[in-house]
Structure formats: structure tokens, C-alpha cells
Motif scaffolding. Structure first.
Motif, PDB file in Angstrom:
ATOM      1  N   PRO A   1      32.960  31.777  32.956  1.00  0.00           N
ATOM      2  CA  PRO A   1      32.162  32.603  33.876  1.00  0.00           C
ATOM      3  C   PRO A   1      32.741  33.993  34.103  1.00  0.00           C
ATOM      4  O   PRO A   1      32.002  34.973  34.216  1.00  0.00           O
ATOM      5  N   CYS A   2      34.064  34.097  34.171  1.00  0.00           N
ATOM      6  CA  CYS A   2      34.671  35.413  34.432  1.00  0.00           C
ATOM      7  C   CYS A   2      35.321  36.003  33.196  1.00  0.00           C
ATOM      8  O   CYS A   2      35.995  37.041  33.284  1.00  0.00           O
TER       9      CYS A   2
ATOM     10  N   SER B   1      39.576  41.382  44.387  1.00  0.00           N
ATOM     11  CA  SER B   1      39.096  41.227  45.769  1.00  0.00           C
ATOM     12  C   SER B   1      38.169  40.023  45.913  1.00  0.00           C
ATOM     13  O   SER B   1      38.071  39.417  46.982  1.00  0.00           O
ATOM     14  N   LYS B   2      37.471  39.668  44.832  1.00  0.00           N
ATOM     15  CA  LYS B   2      36.547  38.545  44.883  1.00  0.00           C
ATOM     16  C   LYS B   2      36.869  37.595  43.725  1.00  0.00           C
ATOM     17  O   LYS B   2      36.309  37.708  42.635  1.00  0.00           O
ATOM     18  N   PRO B   3      37.766  36.625  43.961  1.00  0.00           N
ATOM     19  CA  PRO B   3      38.183  35.734  42.882  1.00  0.00           C
ATOM     20  C   PRO B   3      37.040  34.845  42.392  1.00  0.00           C
ATOM     21  O   PRO B   3      36.153  34.460  43.143  1.00  0.00           O
TER      22      PRO B   3
ATOM     23  N   LYS C   1      34.998  42.898  38.860  1.00  0.00           N
ATOM     24  CA  LYS C   1      35.677  44.090  39.364  1.00  0.00           C
ATOM     25  C   LYS C   1      37.138  43.785  39.651  1.00  0.00           C
ATOM     26  O   LYS C   1      37.467  42.780  40.249  1.00  0.00           O
ATOM     27  N   VAL C   2      37.983  44.683  39.209  1.00  0.00           N
ATOM     28  CA  VAL C   2      39.412  44.580  39.499  1.00  0.00           C
ATOM     29  C   VAL C   2      39.884  45.934  40.031  1.00  0.00           C
ATOM     30  O   VAL C   2      39.302  46.980  39.729  1.00  0.00           O
ATOM     31  N   GLU C   3      40.934  45.883  40.808  1.00  0.00           N
ATOM     32  CA  GLU C   3      41.470  47.114  41.399  1.00  0.00           C
ATOM     33  C   GLU C   3      42.912  47.301  40.984  1.00  0.00           C
ATOM     34  O   GLU C   3      43.635  46.333  40.738  1.00  0.00           O
ATOM     35  N   THR C   4      43.315  48.556  40.900  1.00  0.00           N
ATOM     36  CA  THR C   4      44.707  48.861  40.578  1.00  0.00           C
ATOM     37  C   THR C   4      45.601  48.409  41.722  1.00  0.00           C
ATOM     38  O   THR C   4      45.328  48.655  42.895  1.00  0.00           O
ATOM     39  N   CYS C   5      46.675  47.718  41.365  1.00  0.00           N
ATOM     40  CA  CYS C   5      47.603  47.198  42.377  1.00  0.00           C
ATOM     41  C   CYS C   5      48.233  48.360  43.136  1.00  0.00           C
ATOM     42  O   CYS C   5      48.775  49.298  42.525  1.00  0.00           O
TER      43      CYS C   5
ATOM     44  N   THR D   1      35.206  31.572  41.503  1.00  0.00           N
ATOM     45  CA  THR D   1      35.297  30.261  42.142  1.00  0.00           C
ATOM     46  C   THR D   1      35.638  29.154  41.149  1.00  0.00           C
ATOM     47  O   THR D   1      36.183  28.117  41.533  1.00  0.00           O
ATOM     48  N   ASP D   2      35.331  29.360  39.880  1.00  0.00           N
ATOM     49  CA  ASP D   2      35.622  28.323  38.883  1.00  0.00           C
ATOM     50  C   ASP D   2      37.113  28.208  38.598  1.00  0.00           C
ATOM     51  O   ASP D   2      37.648  27.108  38.456  1.00  0.00           O
ATOM     52  N   CYS D   3      37.776  29.343  38.482  1.00  0.00           N
ATOM     53  CA  CYS D   3      39.201  29.326  38.137  1.00  0.00           C
ATOM     54  C   CYS D   3      40.087  29.768  39.296  1.00  0.00           C
ATOM     55  O   CYS D   3      41.305  29.871  39.131  1.00  0.00           O
ATOM     56  N   ARG D   4      39.477  30.042  40.474  1.00  0.00           N
ATOM     57  CA  ARG D   4      40.214  30.485  41.675  1.00  0.00           C
ATOM     58  C   ARG D   4      41.049  31.740  41.399  1.00  0.00           C
ATOM     59  O   ARG D   4      42.173  31.885  41.854  1.00  0.00           O
ATOM     60  N   GLY D   5      40.479  32.609  40.592  1.00  0.00           N
ATOM     61  CA  GLY D   5      41.119  33.893  40.328  1.00  0.00           C
ATOM     62  C   GLY D   5      42.193  33.865  39.261  1.00  0.00           C
ATOM     63  O   GLY D   5      42.784  34.905  38.957  1.00  0.00           O
ATOM     64  N   GLN D   6      42.425  32.697  38.659  1.00  0.00           N
ATOM     65  CA  GLN D   6      43.488  32.591  37.658  1.00  0.00           C
ATOM     66  C   GLN D   6      43.048  33.040  36.269  1.00  0.00           C
ATOM     67  O   GLN D   6      43.872  33.347  35.410  1.00  0.00           O
TER      68      GLN D   6
END
Length: 374
Positions: free
Chosen positions: A144-145, A191-193, A154-158, A195-200
Motif C-alpha cells: 500500500p505504501c 506524519s501519517k504512518p 508524504k514524508v518530511e525532512t527530519c 496502517t498496514d506496516c505501522r510506518g515501517q
């Protein structure tokens, strides 16, 4: 709470070799690594404990100090610093975990973990090669991701490392760098992980692969399938799959490198009079000439009837050791014939003429007793 013995932590004996330590640490690391146990504080603590134990025992000098003084060797300044201090120094040069899973902290997001699989083969499969399907539980890219870990892409710079994936800090005279603790070395945050992989960016699945085993492999050989290990975090490079070969025992042949050995039973009459018999090989039966007066245990060599080497493709040989069988379940006629045959050996001259090994043995026994009684 007192620390556990480092050897106990890794589950090895105190005389374990460097290879034993590395294998034990790899098992421990793969079992307790935080990427495989997200949110599990106990697993994280166990991973740190294994890492600390390996960093001490894998260093010859520190292991010697630990064997002599235990944990006290690294307390109160003894030995130049505590175990935690050594772990920090390890971050400068890269630790063994980076070697196992494909990258150190200073390289940003590490590649996926390598995966090991033990494949058992029959002797015939190992000799002639085979295609095998294997099912491997592993971490694969979340569909999915697409491995990003973000539900909306969407990803943001750390903000901590500013996208570098590394942070630098000063400790005494040393300037060190390590993976950013905020983004885990990714250089990006979500910011919005998903749900399938919990952001991993990865999920646990069982992967089915077709593995081609080349002809001639043997126990201990290893086959590498590049990119078929675990998916890397955040879409980084996957690890590799290592297939370790184990060949099962065969009911007829024993393998020694590229040579094969087997035992061939023959009758006493075949051994005495000679005969031509048929013996098995991996490519079908062949004829073997047994000369007259063959003794039990004699070894016959059949050239090029062994295994073709997986490397040179040169064939080995087949060694047949004959075993003279004592006849059983005799009929009255057969027993009578053997009794009359045995009667022809009566007498010292006949015994020495027809049974040279027996005569040599008897002479040796007589000499032994003469020396014992003199």
C-alpha cells in the motif's frame, strides 16, 4: 540489577570460537532487533544486551580481561572504560550488526537483513542438481505504501539531522557520528504512518522462491541469492538469501568430497574362485571383476564413477570394498559339502598353504605367549 554473564547472554560455551560468537550474535540480533519487534521494550533491551556481550567477547583483549575479572573489568576505569564506552567507540568504525544487515550507522538507512535457509537434499539431488521451491518467512516491502511507510506518500525532512540521517557529537577528544535517533537514519519523518506496516515500510510475509541447486554441491556449500533477503527499511536495498546445503545420508553410498564409497557383499565361493559381478553406481549398474582368492575388505576403484565437482566438473571415483559373507540358512546338503571341504584343511601344511593370514596370526600368538612366559 546485576548483569548476566556475557556467554550466557549469547548462549555459547566459554571456549567458543570467533565463528561461534558471530553466529550466536547473528541469531540473537535477528530475533530481537527493534525493526522486527516494533514497540517491544523487552526485545530492545535483549538486543542491546546481546550487542554489548558480542562487542566485548569478539575483541581478544577485552575477552581476556572479562574472562579474568568478569564485569568488573570494565568498571571504575579498569580496562579503559565501561562496556557502554566500547559500544560508543564501535560506532566510529562500524559494528558487526552493520556487517550482518548490510550497513553501519554512518551510512544512513541500512539495507535489509540477510536471511539464512538450510536446504536438505538427497545424494542424487546434490550430485545431479535440482530446482527446489522454498518458503521463507521474511519482511517484504509494504504494497500500500510502496515501502515508504507513509499512508499518503508524504514524508518530511527530519528536523534533527536536517535530512542527513546522521548526527555528530563530541565526547572528550573524539568527534563521533551515529544514526539520527529521531528518524533512525532515514533523514525523513512521517506524519501519517501507513496502517498496514505501522510506518515501517515492511510487513511480515512468507515468500516462495524457486532455487536452482547446481550439480555437485555438498554439505557445507552455500548458495547466495542477491536481493532475496528482507526488504530494507524505507525502500532501501534488500538483503540477500543464503541457502546452506545439507546432504542426507544415503542407504548405499558414502560421499567423501567428489569420491563415493560403498560396501559390496560377495559369497565365499566368489571370493575364492573369482567372478564378475554387477555393482551400483549413480548412473546405473556396471560390471566389477573379482579376482580369485580375493580377501574380505579388498578395495576396488572404479574411475570417474564418483561425483562431478561443482567447481572443476572433474569426476571423482567410486571405491567398492568387498565383504565376504558367511552363508546362513544352510540345507543339509550344503552343510555336508562344507564339512567335507573343511576336512581338506586339516593339518599344519594345508592350513599354512590355504590360509596364510590365519597362519601368520597363529605364529604371532605363539610368539607373544613365548615372550610372556619366558
Amino acid at each position: 540489577m546485576s548483569k548476566r554473564d556475557y556467554y550466557e547472554v549469547l548462549g555459547v560455551a566459554r571456549n567458543a570460537s570467533d565463528d561461534d560468537l558471530k553466529k550466536a550474535y547473528r541469531r540473537c540480533a535477528m530475533k530481537f532487533h527493534p525493526d522486527r519487534n516494533p514497540g517491544d521494550a523487552a526485545a530492545e533491551a535483549a538486543f542491546k544486551e546481546c550487542k554489548e556481550a558480542y562487542e566485548v567477547l569478539s575483541d581478544a583483549n577485552r575477552r581476556r580481561m572479562y574472562d579474568q575479572h568478569g564485569h568488573a573489568a570494565f568498571e571504575h576505569g579498569m580496562g579503559g572504560g565501561g562496556a557502554a564506552g566500547y559500544a560508543d567507540m564501535g560506532d566510529i568504525f562500524g559494528d558487526i550488526f552493520g556487517n550482518i544487515f548490510g550497513g553501519g550507522a554512518a551510512r544512513g538507512p541500512r539495507r535489509g537483513a540477510d536471511v539464512g535457509y538450510v536446504m536438505e537434499l538427497s545424494l542424487e539431488e546434490a550430485v545431479f542438481g535440482v530446482d527446489k521451491k522454498v518458503e521463507i518467512p521474511t519482511l517484504e516491502e509494504c504494497e500500500p505504501c510502496t515501502g515508504s511507510g507513509s499512508a499518503d506518500g508524504k514524508v518530511e525532512t527530519c528536523a534533527t539531522c536536517h535530512g542527513r540521517g546522521q548526527v555528530r557529537f563530541q565526547r572528550g577528544i573524539f568527534s563521533m557520528q551515529q544514526a539520527c535517533p529521531h528518524c533512525g537514519g532515514r533523514g525523513q519523518t512521517i506524519s501519517k504512518p501507513c496502517t498496514d506496516c505501522r510506518g515501517q515500510g515492511r510487513v511480515e510475509r512468507t515468500k516462495t522462491l524457486q532455487v536452482k541447486i547446481p550439480a555437485g554441491v555438498d554439505t557445507g556449500d552455500r548458495i547466495r541469492l542477491t536481493g532475496e533477503g528482507e526488504a530494507g527499511p524505507a525502500g532501501s536495498q534488500p538483503g540477500d538469501l543464503y541457502v546452506d546445503v545439507r546432504v542426507r545420508e544415503h542407504e548405499i553410498f558414502q560421499r567423501d568430497g567428489d569420491d563415493l564409497h560403498c560396501e559390496v557383499p560377495i559369497r565365499i565361493t566368489q571370493a575364492a574362485l573369482g567372478d564378475t559381478i554387477r555393482v551400483p553406481t549413480l548412473n546405473g549398474e556396471v560390471e566389477l571383476k573379482i579376482p580369485a582368492e580375493t580377501q574380505s575388505g579388498k578395495l576396488f576403484r572404479l574411475r570417474d564413477r564418483g561425483v562431478k565437482s561443482v567447481r572443476s566438473r572433474a569426476p571423482g571415483d567410486l571405491y567398492c570394498r568387498v565383504a565376504v559373507e558367511t552363508p546362513v540358512n544352510l540345507t543339509a546338503e550344503q552343510r555336508d559339502l562344507l564339512e567335507r571341504f573343511e576336512a581338506t584343511f586339516v593339518g599344519d601344511v594345508a592350513s599354512r598353504r590355504h590360509s596364510p593370514r590365519s597362519s601368520t596370526f597363529i605364529d604371532g600368538v605363539k610368539g607373544f605367549w613365548d615372550r610372556m612366559t619366558s
